[in-house]
Scaffold this active site. Structure first.
Site, PDB file in Angstrom:
ATOM      1  N   GLY A  84      50.577  43.934  53.324  1.00 51.58           N
ATOM      2  CA  GLY A  84      49.528  44.059  54.333  1.00 51.58           C
ATOM      3  C   GLY A  84      49.622  42.994  55.397  1.00 51.58           C
ATOM      4  O   GLY A  84      48.605  42.582  55.972  1.00 51.58           O
ATOM      5  N   ALA A  85      50.850  42.542  55.674  1.00 54.55           N
ATOM      6  CA  ALA A  85      51.029  41.430  56.615  1.00 54.55           C
ATOM      7  C   ALA A  85      51.163  41.904  58.053  1.00 54.55           C
ATOM      8  O   ALA A  85      51.454  41.100  58.935  1.00 54.55           O
ATOM      9  CB  ALA A  85      52.243  40.587  56.214  1.00 54.55           C
ATOM     10  N   GLY A  86      50.945  43.173  58.286  1.00 61.01           N
ATOM     11  CA  GLY A  86      51.021  43.677  59.659  1.00 61.01           C
ATOM     12  C   GLY A  86      49.800  43.317  60.483  1.00 61.01           C
ATOM     13  O   GLY A  86      49.793  43.513  61.704  1.00 61.01           O
ATOM     14  N   ASP A 104      54.542  51.000  50.899  1.00 62.86           N
ATOM     15  CA  ASP A 104      53.243  51.590  50.563  1.00 62.86           C
ATOM     16  C   ASP A 104      52.832  51.031  49.204  1.00 62.86           C
ATOM     17  O   ASP A 104      53.358  51.432  48.166  1.00 62.86           O
ATOM     18  CB  ASP A 104      53.361  53.115  50.507  1.00 62.86           C
ATOM     19  CG  ASP A 104      52.049  53.775  50.095  1.00 62.86           C
ATOM     20  OD1 ASP A 104      51.045  53.055  49.898  1.00 62.86           O
ATOM     21  OD2 ASP A 104      52.027  55.010  49.962  1.00 62.86           O
ATOM     22  N   VAL A 105      51.879  50.118  49.193  1.00 63.41           N
ATOM     23  CA  VAL A 105      51.532  49.430  47.944  1.00 63.41           C
ATOM     24  C   VAL A 105      50.883  50.352  46.919  1.00 63.41           C
ATOM     25  O   VAL A 105      50.810  50.010  45.728  1.00 63.41           O
ATOM     26  CB  VAL A 105      50.613  48.207  48.190  1.00 63.41           C
ATOM     27  CG1 VAL A 105      51.311  47.170  49.044  1.00 63.41           C
ATOM     28  CG2 VAL A 105      49.280  48.628  48.770  1.00 63.41           C
ATOM     29  N   SER A 110      37.842  39.020  46.953  1.00 64.84           N
ATOM     30  CA  SER A 110      36.703  38.881  47.875  1.00 64.84           C
ATOM     31  C   SER A 110      35.520  38.284  47.133  1.00 64.84           C
ATOM     32  O   SER A 110      35.373  38.506  45.920  1.00 64.84           O
ATOM     33  CB  SER A 110      36.314  40.267  48.410  1.00 64.84           C
ATOM     34  OG  SER A 110      35.028  40.232  48.998  1.00 64.84           O
ATOM     35  N   TYR A 143      33.620  48.802  46.351  1.00 61.88           N
ATOM     36  CA  TYR A 143      34.582  47.787  46.801  1.00 61.88           C
ATOM     37  C   TYR A 143      34.622  46.638  45.783  1.00 61.88           C
ATOM     38  O   TYR A 143      35.697  46.114  45.461  1.00 61.88           O
ATOM     39  CB  TYR A 143      34.141  47.276  48.166  1.00 61.88           C
ATOM     40  CG  TYR A 143      34.911  46.099  48.726  1.00 61.88           C
ATOM     41  CD1 TYR A 143      36.222  46.239  49.152  1.00 61.88           C
ATOM     42  CD2 TYR A 143      34.299  44.850  48.851  1.00 61.88           C
ATOM     43  CE1 TYR A 143      36.911  45.151  49.682  1.00 61.88           C
ATOM     44  CE2 TYR A 143      34.977  43.767  49.383  1.00 61.88           C
ATOM     45  CZ  TYR A 143      36.282  43.928  49.802  1.00 61.88           C
ATOM     46  OH  TYR A 143      36.971  42.862  50.328  1.00 61.88           O
ATOM     47  N   ALA A 199      36.800  46.978  42.532  1.00 63.40           N
ATOM     48  CA  ALA A 199      38.239  46.900  42.814  1.00 63.40           C
ATOM     49  C   ALA A 199      38.668  45.448  42.979  1.00 63.40           C
ATOM     50  O   ALA A 199      39.737  45.027  42.501  1.00 63.40           O
ATOM     51  CB  ALA A 199      38.570  47.710  44.069  1.00 63.40           C
ATOM     52  N   LYS A 200      37.830  44.668  43.638  1.00 63.02           N
ATOM     53  CA  LYS A 200      38.155  43.258  43.854  1.00 63.02           C
ATOM     54  C   LYS A 200      37.931  42.428  42.581  1.00 63.02           C
ATOM     55  O   LYS A 200      38.644  41.462  42.334  1.00 63.02           O
ATOM     56  CB  LYS A 200      37.310  42.711  45.015  1.00 63.02           C
ATOM     57  CG  LYS A 200      37.743  43.266  46.374  1.00 63.02           C
ATOM     58  CD  LYS A 200      39.145  42.803  46.666  1.00 63.02           C
ATOM     59  CE  LYS A 200      39.801  43.436  47.851  1.00 63.02           C
ATOM     60  NZ  LYS A 200      41.204  43.016  48.047  1.00 63.02           N
TER      61      LYS A 200
END
Lengths: 179, 261
Positions: free
Chosen positions: B13-15, B63-64, B151, B164, B167-168
């Protein structure tokens, strides 16, 4: 009145037989299967992640929705403490336990305005079939108390009208191991 | 200072956003960085910009949510650069506000589960042998590191995006478990819980300036974190030798807004 208990296995059976409440209540036993999918993460395949994490987690979500739809004012989710402590070769089980435990907090935040409380009761991992000699110690110190732990009274209190202002909490009921 | 000189890092996700900030910070300190992005349109410019600044970076489209894609990224990284020392899983998709009682698995959970929970396990299982190999290198020249971006919501729950949080939260449990599992190999596993100026948050600020005011008002340090200087620096600490005795932990990096750990 009787309490809606969702889930299978000895924990669910015990709570089904012992817990009642003076308000509408539901208990969801997270289906952590400590005997399945144990091993190094590099050996973990997709089918195991699906069976040990994904499907049981979707059941927790569905269980919360079912409890809400049934009009429950008290909802309790049962999890093992391995989500908080982590466990060697139990990454998937820990992921499920912690995901379920924190969903409780989200539900408590959303449903609190409607007078619905949502809490978690955390039990020792062995109650879910986790082998502590593999997973590693839950805590540095030994368990404070001896003897069998029966969570029924703790769950019953969280299901009762007396616990109207307790929500989003995790009550650890393991004889004083995890603190 | 070149605190991770000679190390090779993958940042998913470094984009954009936090992942970009971490990639830039690691590259500035000497790491060769693989910008693992789902789309070359976002990943290639970040890698090019790092190279333009004198760093070493390449984009590998990944694609992770697909375990084979993650494995291919790791394999290609090792083929190109000969090693992998630092795996940072930051990519995440989802986060649509919803009511829990009406949440749909396909719409409100699956993407977050796949990119948060499953992908953390994909990154771990593919990177593991290389991280172990890194930890066997002489002191100061290696040290396997897995860093998962979680998070504060993974600790305290969320009223707006309730699914959310699990998942975190699951990522933190994975980190603790792998810290136990990989400790004997000398590999550390930690989490960062950032609140930073990601593109999504900055866009939200533009649409709703009151949101920015509210977040800054509740934050003791009075601002939102910078993706490179604030969040990237925490990642640098966890990636380098200074944190070699820190494992299984979560560092909340949000200016003091959340104090519940």
């Amino acid at each position: 009145m009787s309490v809606l208990v969702l889930g299978d296995g000895p924990i669910a059976d015990r709570l089904r037989a012992t817990v009642s409440s003076d308000v509408e209540a539901a208990v969801i036993v997270t289906e952590v299967d400590g005997g399945r999918g144990v091993g190094p993460v590099e050996d973990l395949d997709d089918a195991t992640i699906d069976a040990v994490f994904e499907q049981p987690m979707q059941k927790v979500i569905a269980g919360l929705q079912q409890a809400h739809a049934a009009g429950a004012k008290r909802i309790v989710v049962i999890v093992p403490t391995i989500g908080m402590s982590g466990g060697d070769q139990h990454a998937v089980h820990a992921a499920l336990a912690e995901a379920a435990r924190i969903t409780v907090k989200s539900a408590a935040r959303q449903w609190g305005a409607d007078g619905i409380t949502v809490n978690a009761v955390a039990l020792a991992p062995e109650e879910f079939g986790v082998d502590a000699t593999v997973a590693g110690p839950v805590a540095i110190a030994p368990r404070a108390m001896s003897g069998e732990v029966d969570p029924s009274d703790t769950v019953a209190w969280l299901c009762s009208g007396s616990a109207a202002h307790v929500t989003g909490q995790t009550v650890v009921c393991d004889g004083g191991l995890w603190m | 200072m070149n605190r991770v000189d000679g190390r090779v890092a993958i940042v998913t996700g470094a984009g954009q956003g936090v992942g970009e900030g971490i990639a830039r910070r690691l590259a500035r300190e000497g790491a060769t960085v693989v910008v693992a992005a789902r789309r070359a349109e976002t990943g290639e410019p970040v890698a090019a910009s790092i190279r333009d600044g004198g760093g070493r970076a390449e984009c590998i489209v990944t694609d992770v949510a697909d375990g084979e894609s993650v494995r291919a990224c790791v394999d290609e990284t090792v083929r190109r650069f000969g090693r992998l020392d630092i795996m940072v899983h930051n990519a995440f998709m989802g986060g649509i506000p919803h009511k829990l009682e009406n949440a749909r698995i396909d719409k409100h959970w699956t993407n977050m589960s796949r990119t948060g929970v499953w992908a953390s396990l994909f990154c771990a299982r593919s990177a593991m042998p290389h991280l172990v190999a890194s930890s066997r290198r002489p002191t100061g020249t290696g040290g396997g590191r897995l860093i998962l971006i979680t998070s504060p919501s993974g600790v305290e729950g969320s009223a707006n995006i309730p699914l959310y949080s699990p998942a975190k939260a699951a990522q933190r449990a994975i980190a603790k478990s792998l810290a136990r599992e990989w400790g004997p190999h000398g590999v550390t596993v930690n989490c960062i819980g950032p609140v930073a100026g990601s593109p999504a948050l900055l866009t939200a600020f533009e649409r709703n300036p009151a949101l920015q005011d509210a977040i800054e008002a509740r934050t003791p340090l009075g601002r939102v974190g910078d993706i490179t200087e604030d969040i990237g620096s925490v990642a640098l600490f966890l990636a380098g030798d200074d944190s070699s005795f820190v494992t299984g932990q979560t560092i909340i990096c949000d200016g003091g807004s959340f104090l519940g750990l």
